[in-house]
Design an enzyme around this catalytic site. Structure first.
Site, mmCIF file in Angstrom:
data_model
loop_
_atom_site.group_PDB
_atom_site.id
_atom_site.type_symbol
_atom_site.label_atom_id
_atom_site.label_comp_id
_atom_site.label_asym_id
_atom_site.label_seq_id
_atom_site.Cartn_x
_atom_site.Cartn_y
_atom_site.Cartn_z
ATOM 1 N N GLU A 235 -2.456 -12.658 -4.088
ATOM 2 C CA GLU A 235 -1.068 -12.922 -3.679
ATOM 3 C C GLU A 235 -1.137 -13.684 -2.364
ATOM 4 O OE1 GLU A 235 1.753 -12.286 -5.205
ATOM 5 O OE2 GLU A 235 0.923 -11.201 -6.907
ATOM 6 N N CYS A 269 6.214 -14.163 2.805
ATOM 7 C CA CYS A 269 5.476 -15.170 2.040
ATOM 8 C C CYS A 269 6.387 -16.038 1.190
ATOM 9 C CB CYS A 269 4.470 -14.477 1.147
ATOM 10 S SG CYS A 269 5.249 -13.303 0.027
HETATM 11 N N1 LIG Z 1 2.006 -13.684 -2.148
HETATM 12 C C1 LIG Z 1 2.386 -12.595 -1.514
HETATM 13 O O1 LIG Z 1 2.921 -11.672 -2.094
HETATM 14 C C2 LIG Z 1 2.161 -12.480 -0.026
HETATM 15 C C3 LIG Z 1 2.739 -11.408 0.636
HETATM 16 C C4 LIG Z 1 2.557 -11.296 2.010
HETATM 17 C C5 LIG Z 1 1.820 -12.239 2.705
HETATM 18 N N2 LIG Z 1 1.270 -13.280 2.034
HETATM 19 C C6 LIG Z 1 0.510 -14.289 2.775
HETATM 20 O O2 LIG Z 1 -0.320 -13.640 3.716
HETATM 21 C C7 LIG Z 1 -0.503 -14.416 4.891
HETATM 22 C C8 LIG Z 1 -0.211 -13.597 6.114
HETATM 23 O O3 LIG Z 1 -0.780 -12.320 6.045
HETATM 24 P P1 LIG Z 1 -2.045 -11.886 6.922
HETATM 25 O O4 LIG Z 1 -2.023 -12.648 8.216
HETATM 26 O O5 LIG Z 1 -2.076 -10.410 6.972
HETATM 27 O O6 LIG Z 1 -3.246 -12.442 6.018
HETATM 28 P P2 LIG Z 1 -4.829 -12.446 6.280
HETATM 29 O O7 LIG Z 1 -5.412 -13.280 5.217
HETATM 30 O O8 LIG Z 1 -5.146 -12.788 7.687
HETATM 31 O O9 LIG Z 1 -5.263 -10.898 6.126
HETATM 32 C C9 LIG Z 1 -5.038 -10.162 4.963
HETATM 33 C C10 LIG Z 1 -6.090 -9.055 4.853
HETATM 34 O O10 LIG Z 1 -7.391 -9.613 4.758
HETATM 35 C C11 LIG Z 1 -8.278 -9.000 5.690
HETATM 36 N N3 LIG Z 1 -9.186 -10.042 6.186
HETATM 37 C C12 LIG Z 1 -8.913 -11.011 7.097
HETATM 38 N N4 LIG Z 1 -9.972 -11.825 7.256
HETATM 39 C C13 LIG Z 1 -10.944 -11.365 6.441
HETATM 40 C C14 LIG Z 1 -12.297 -11.767 6.165
HETATM 41 N N5 LIG Z 1 -12.833 -12.823 6.756
HETATM 42 N N6 LIG Z 1 -13.012 -11.057 5.274
HETATM 43 C C15 LIG Z 1 -12.459 -9.974 4.651
HETATM 44 N N7 LIG Z 1 -11.199 -9.549 4.884
HETATM 45 C C16 LIG Z 1 -10.452 -10.222 5.756
HETATM 46 C C17 LIG Z 1 -7.385 -8.418 6.766
HETATM 47 O O11 LIG Z 1 -8.008 -7.306 7.345
HETATM 48 C C18 LIG Z 1 -6.119 -8.069 6.008
HETATM 49 O O12 LIG Z 1 -6.205 -6.759 5.475
HETATM 50 C C19 LIG Z 1 0.446 -15.578 4.721
HETATM 51 O O13 LIG Z 1 -0.263 -16.705 4.294
HETATM 52 C C20 LIG Z 1 1.407 -15.125 3.627
HETATM 53 O O14 LIG Z 1 2.003 -16.157 2.909
HETATM 54 C C21 LIG Z 1 1.396 -13.412 0.693
HETATM 55 C C1 LIG Z 2 27.774 -7.121 -8.345
HETATM 56 C C2 LIG Z 2 28.255 -5.725 -8.105
HETATM 57 C C3 LIG Z 2 27.561 -4.915 -7.267
HETATM 58 C C4 LIG Z 2 26.281 -5.440 -6.843
HETATM 59 C C5 LIG Z 2 25.745 -5.426 -5.639
HETATM 60 C C6 LIG Z 2 24.462 -6.022 -5.311
HETATM 61 C C7 LIG Z 2 23.823 -6.865 -6.297
HETATM 62 C C8 LIG Z 2 23.895 -5.803 -4.111
HETATM 63 C C9 LIG Z 2 22.655 -6.376 -3.689
HETATM 64 C C10 LIG Z 2 22.112 -6.116 -2.493
HETATM 65 C C11 LIG Z 2 20.870 -6.750 -2.068
HETATM 66 C C12 LIG Z 2 20.289 -7.725 -2.936
HETATM 67 C C13 LIG Z 2 20.335 -6.413 -0.892
HETATM 68 C C14 LIG Z 2 19.149 -7.065 -0.325
HETATM 69 C C15 LIG Z 2 18.079 -6.452 -0.049
HETATM 70 C C16 LIG Z 2 16.890 -7.094 0.510
HETATM 71 C C17 LIG Z 2 15.669 -6.835 0.054
HETATM 72 C C18 LIG Z 2 15.522 -5.878 -1.044
HETATM 73 C C19 LIG Z 2 14.522 -7.502 0.647
HETATM 74 C C20 LIG Z 2 13.364 -7.527 0.006
HETATM 75 C C21 LIG Z 2 12.222 -8.180 0.575
HETATM 76 C C22 LIG Z 2 11.147 -8.505 -0.144
HETATM 77 C C23 LIG Z 2 11.053 -8.235 -1.587
HETATM 78 C C24 LIG Z 2 10.053 -9.173 0.544
HETATM 79 C C25 LIG Z 2 8.922 -9.493 -0.041
HETATM 80 C C26 LIG Z 2 7.900 -10.202 0.705
HETATM 81 C C27 LIG Z 2 6.747 -10.589 0.154
HETATM 82 C C28 LIG Z 2 6.354 -10.294 -1.232
HETATM 83 C C29 LIG Z 2 5.807 -11.374 0.922
HETATM 84 O O1 LIG Z 2 5.803 -11.516 2.136
HETATM 85 C C30 LIG Z 2 28.039 -3.541 -6.921
HETATM 86 C C31 LIG Z 2 27.041 -2.552 -7.442
HETATM 87 C C32 LIG Z 2 28.211 -3.423 -5.430
HETATM 88 C C33 LIG Z 2 29.425 -3.220 -7.526
HETATM 89 C C34 LIG Z 2 29.616 -3.798 -8.846
HETATM 90 C C35 LIG Z 2 29.467 -5.293 -8.792
#
Ligand SMILES: NC(=O)c1ccc[n+]([C@@H]2O[C@H](COP(=O)([O-])OP(=O)(O)OC[C@H]3O[C@@H](n4cnc5c(N)ncnc54)[C@H](O)[C@@H]3O)[C@@H](O)[C@H]2O)c1
Ligand SMILES: CC1=C(/C=C/C(C)=C/C=C/C(C)=C/C=C/C=C(C)/C=C/C=C(C)/C=C/C=C(\C)C=O)C(C)(C)CCC1
Length: 535
Positions: A235, A269
Site C-alpha cells: 500500500e 495517502c
Molecule cells: N496506500 C496506502 O494505503 C498508504 C497509507 C498510508 C501511507 N501511505 C504512504 O506511506 C508514506 C508515508 O508513510 P511513512 O513515512 O510511515 O512510510 P515509510 O516508508 O517511511 O515507513 C513505513 C514503515 O516502513 C519501515 N521502514 C522504513 N524504512 C525502512 C527500511 N529501510 N527497511 C525496513 N523497514 C523500513 C518503518 O519503520 C515504517 O514502519 C507515503 O508515501 C504515503 O503515501 C500509503
Molecule cells: C444520506 C443520508 C444520511 C447519510 C449520511 C452520511 C452519508 C454521512 C457521512 C459521513 C461521513 C462520510 C463522514 C466522514 C468521515 C471521514 C472518514 C471516515 C475519514 C476516513 C479516512 C480514511 C479512510 C483515511 C485513509 C487513509 C489512508 C488509507 C492512507 O493514508 C443520513 C444517515 C444522515 C440520513 C439519511 C440520509
C-alpha cells in the site's frame, strides 16, 4: 533522521502510555517461532476462535479509545474528532463487519462457469489461511492502517505479527497494549522497532507481508520478500491528481479538495498532490478554496483545534524544502512554525510539471494548482507526472468524469468506506484489502473436489492405454463450438437464437428470472380471467 521517541510516560485518567520501547531482536525471533508453531497447530483455523478474538479486539478498542485519542494527539496533534471518525470508529466497524460476515465468508465458493458434466465432482473453492502474516505499518493512520489488516488476518485464520511505525511512538505503544490485552499472545503479536528491528524481522519467513508506506521503502521490502518468494501486499503512495473543469461544480470541488488536504494535515495517502484546473475557472477555483478555508477555520489553521501537525522535524523540513524550491506562486497560506511543526494549508500556483511541488508526493497540507486548456492536455500531464497514482478525483460533467475518476465529485470517498477495497496499481502498490477483501487477501483460494468412484465411467477417456475412438466420442459430447468467426464476429446461429428465446432477451441471470416471472404471472392472471369468464 532523528527518532521521535517519548522520554516519559504519558498518563491520563484512563491509563498511561509508556515511552516507545523497541523489542529486542531475540524477543522478535522467539515470538516469530511461537506464531509459526501456533499456525501449524491449527488453533487459528477454528472459526469460533477467530470470531472470539475479533470480538475481544473490539472491546479492547472501546476500552482504550481515550488512550488512542491521546496517542494520536501526542503523535500528530490529531483532533479527537478525526481520531474517532477515521481511526477508532473505523477499527470498530472492521471488527463488527468481520464478526457479522465471517460465517458467510468462510463458506466454500462455487466454481464459475462449471460445465454440467463435472457437477457430480462438486468442484468448489475453499479459502484457506496463508500462515503467518507480517504487517509493517505507516505513521499517518496508525490504528486504522494496522488494525484493519489485523482483523482481516484473524478472520482468514492466520497468525499475525505487527510492526507499527516508530514515527507515531505513542500510537505504537497503545497498539501493543491493545493486542497484549485482547488477543491470544501465541497467535497475534505486536513488536516495536525502527529500521534495524524491521530488517531483523524480515530475516524470518512469513507467508505474506503487508507493507504500508513510501515507494522507496516498499521497493526494499518487495526485494527482500522476493528472496523467499513471499507474496506482498503493498500500500504505497504517489502523486494523486484532481481535475476541475468549467463544466464541474467549482465551489464543491474547492470545498471537498480542501477538506482532504486538511484531514490529518494532508498526511493522507489518498489526498491529491496537485489539481489540474481548466484555465477559465482558475481564479474562481482559487477564490473558492480561500472562502472555504475561512469557513473551515475562521481563526486560521494554527488556532484551529481540528488541524493536525506534521509528524516530525524530518517531514517538516521535507515539506519546507519542497515549498522553498518551488518556482510557483503561493496563492493561499504559506505560513509555518517550526517549533510547533505547523504548516498552514497552502496552495501554490505552478505552470511547470517539473516544479518541486509536482515531482514528489507532498504528503502534507501543501498542494499545487496547474492550469490546463483542454481535458486531453490535462490527462496527458497526469500520465506524465504519475501514470499509476493511488487515487484520482474528477470534478467535471458526467461525460468528463467517466473518462477516469476514481471518485467523481468528491475527495477519496471511494476508499472512505470499510466495505470497499483499497489498493493501488503499478508504483502505488499491489493487492487490496478492507473488510471482506482483507479476508480474501489473507486467504489462499484452494480448489477442491470430491470425485465419486462411479464417475470413473465418465472419466474413462483419461486412462491409458489412450484410445482414439474414446477421445472422438468424448469430443463429440463435450467439446463446445465457438460462437464467433475468424474475424472475431459473433455468429448468430441456431444456438444463439435458442438462447435469446429461452432468456427472453435478458443478458443477466437476475433479468432472466424477472422476465420469466413476469411472463408466468401474466399467463396465470390471463388463465384466471378466462376461468372467471367461464371460457
Ligand atoms: N496506500 C496506502 O494505503 C498508504 C497509507 C498510508 C501511507 N501511505 C504512504 O506511506 C508514506 C508515508 O508513510 P511513512 O513515512 O510511515 O512510510 P515509510 O516508508 O517511511 O515507513 C513505513 C514503515 O516502513 C519501515 N521502514 C522504513 N524504512 C525502512 C527500511 N529501510 N527497511 C525496513 N523497514 C523500513 C518503518 O519503520 C515504517 O514502519 C507515503 O508515501 C504515503 O503515501 C500509503
Ligand atoms: C444520506 C443520508 C444520511 C447519510 C449520511 C452520511 C452519508 C454521512 C457521512 C459521513 C461521513 C462520510 C463522514 C466522514 C468521515 C471521514 C472518514 C471516515 C475519514 C476516513 C479516512 C480514511 C479512510 C483515511 C485513509 C487513509 C489512508 C488509507 C492512507 O493514508 C443520513 C444517515 C444522515 C440520513 C439519511 C440520509
Amino acid at each position: 533522521m532523528a527518532l521521535t521517541t517519548t522520554a516519559t510516560t504519558t498518563t491520563t485518567a484512563s491509563g498511561s502510555i509508556p515511552p516507545l520501547e523497541f523489542s529486542s531482536l531475540d524477543d522478535i525471533t522467539a515470538k516469530h517461532s511461537t506464531l509459526r508453531a501456533t499456525f501449524r497447530s491449527g488453533r487459528t483455523k477454528d472459526v469460533e476462535y477467530r470470531k472470539q478474538q475479533i470480538r475481544r479486539l473490539y472491546w479492547a478498542i472501546v476500552d482504550n479509545a481515550e488512550l488512542m485519542e491521546l496517542a494520536l494527539h501526542k503523535d500528530m496533534r490529531k483532533s479527537r474528532f478525526e481520531a474517532n471518525i477515521s481511526e477508532i470508529d473505523w477499527c470498530k466497524q472492521e471488527c463488527l463487519d468481520a464478526v457479522a460476515g465471517l460465517d458467510d465468508w468462510v463458506k466454500d465458493e462455487p466454481v464459475r462457469d462449471l460445465p454440467l458434466q463435472f457437477l457430480p465432482m462438486r468442484p468448489r473453492i475453499r479459502n484457506e489461511p496463508l500462515g503467518t502474516i507480517l504487517n509493517i505499518g505507516a505513521y499517518n493512520f496508525p490504528f486504522q492502517l494496522n488494525i484493519t489488516p489485523l482483523v482481516g488476518a484473524i478472520a482468514a485464520g492466520n497468525t499475525f505479527l505487527l510492526k507499527p511505525s516508530e514515527l507515531s511512538p505513542h500510537s505504537a505503544m497503545v497498539l501493543r497494549k491493545i493486542m497484549d490485552e485482547a488477543l491470544d499472545p501465541d497467535s497475534y503479536v505486536c513488536v516495536n522497532g525502527g529500521i534495524d528491528e524491521t530488517k531483523h524481522i524480515l530475516e524470518h519467513k512469513f507467508d505474506k507481508i503487508v507493507f504500508t508506506g513510501g515507494r522507496r521503502t516498499g521497493t526494499i521490502i518487495a526485494q527482500k520478500a522476493a528472496e523467499t518468494l513471499t507474496p506482498v501486499l503493498l500500500e504505497l503512495g504517489g502523486q494523486n491528481p484532481a481535475f476541475v473543469t468549467r463544466k464541474g461544480d467549482v465551489k464543491l470541488a474547492a470545498r471537498r479538495l480542501l477538506w482532504q488536504k486538511c484531514l490529518n494535515a494532508g498526511q493522507v495517502c489518498l489526498s491529491h498532490n496537485y489539481v489540474l484546473v481548466e484555465r477559465c475557472v482558475l481564479n474562481k477555483f482559487v477564490d473558492e478554496v480561500k472562502k472555504q478555508y475561512a469557513i473551515f477555520m475562521p481563526q486560521g489553521a494554527k488556532a484551529s483545534p481540528d488541524f493536525s501537525r506534521i509528524v516530525n522535524q524530518h517531514h517538516f523540513n521535507r515539506l519546507k524544502k519542497m515549498l522553498d524550491s518551488s518556482k510557483g506562486t503561493i496563492v493561499m497560506g504559506g505560513s509555518m512554525d517550526e517549533a510547533d511543526l505547523f504548516i498552514e494549508p497552502t496552495v501554490v500556483l505552478v505552470n511547470d510539471i517539473h516544479d518541486s511541488m509536482i515531482v514528489e508526493e507532498t504528503f502534507g497540507p501543501i498542494w499545487s494548482v496547474l492550469p490546463f486548456d483542454t481535458l486531453d492536455e490535462a490527462i496527458n500531464i497526469a500520465h506524465e507526472v504519475d501514470p499509476t497514482p493511488l487515487a484520482l478525483f474528477t470534478f467535471g460533467s458526467d461525460a468528463e468524469n467517466e473518462k477516469g475518476g476514481a471518485t467523481m465529485n468528491d475527495g477519496f470517498f471511494h476508499s472512505m468506506l470499510n466495505q470497499t477495497p483499497i489498493g493501488g496499481v503499478g508504483t502505488s502498490g499491489m493487492g487490496s484489502y478492507h473488510g471482506y477483501y482483507s479476508f480474501k487477501a489473507f486467504s489462499h483460494q484452494r480448489p477442491i473436489a470430491k470425485v465419486p468412484a462411479w464417475t470413473d465411467k465418465l472419466l474413462r477417456v483419461r486412462y491409458m492405454p489412450y484410445s482414439a475412438s474414446e477421445y472422438k466420442r468424448h469430443r463429440r459430447i463435450n467439446a463446445i463450438k465457438p460462437n464467433f468467426d475468424r474475424d472475431g464476429r459473433v455468429v448468430k446461429g441456431l444456438r444463439y437464437w435458442v438462447s435469446v428465446l429461452l432468456s427472453l432477451g435478458s443478458k443477466s441471470a437476475a433479468g432472466l428470472v424477472f422476465r420469466w416471472g413476469v411472463l408466468v404471472a401474466l399467463a396465470v392472471t390471463l388463465g384466471l380471467k378466462r376461468k372467471s369468464l367461464g371460457m
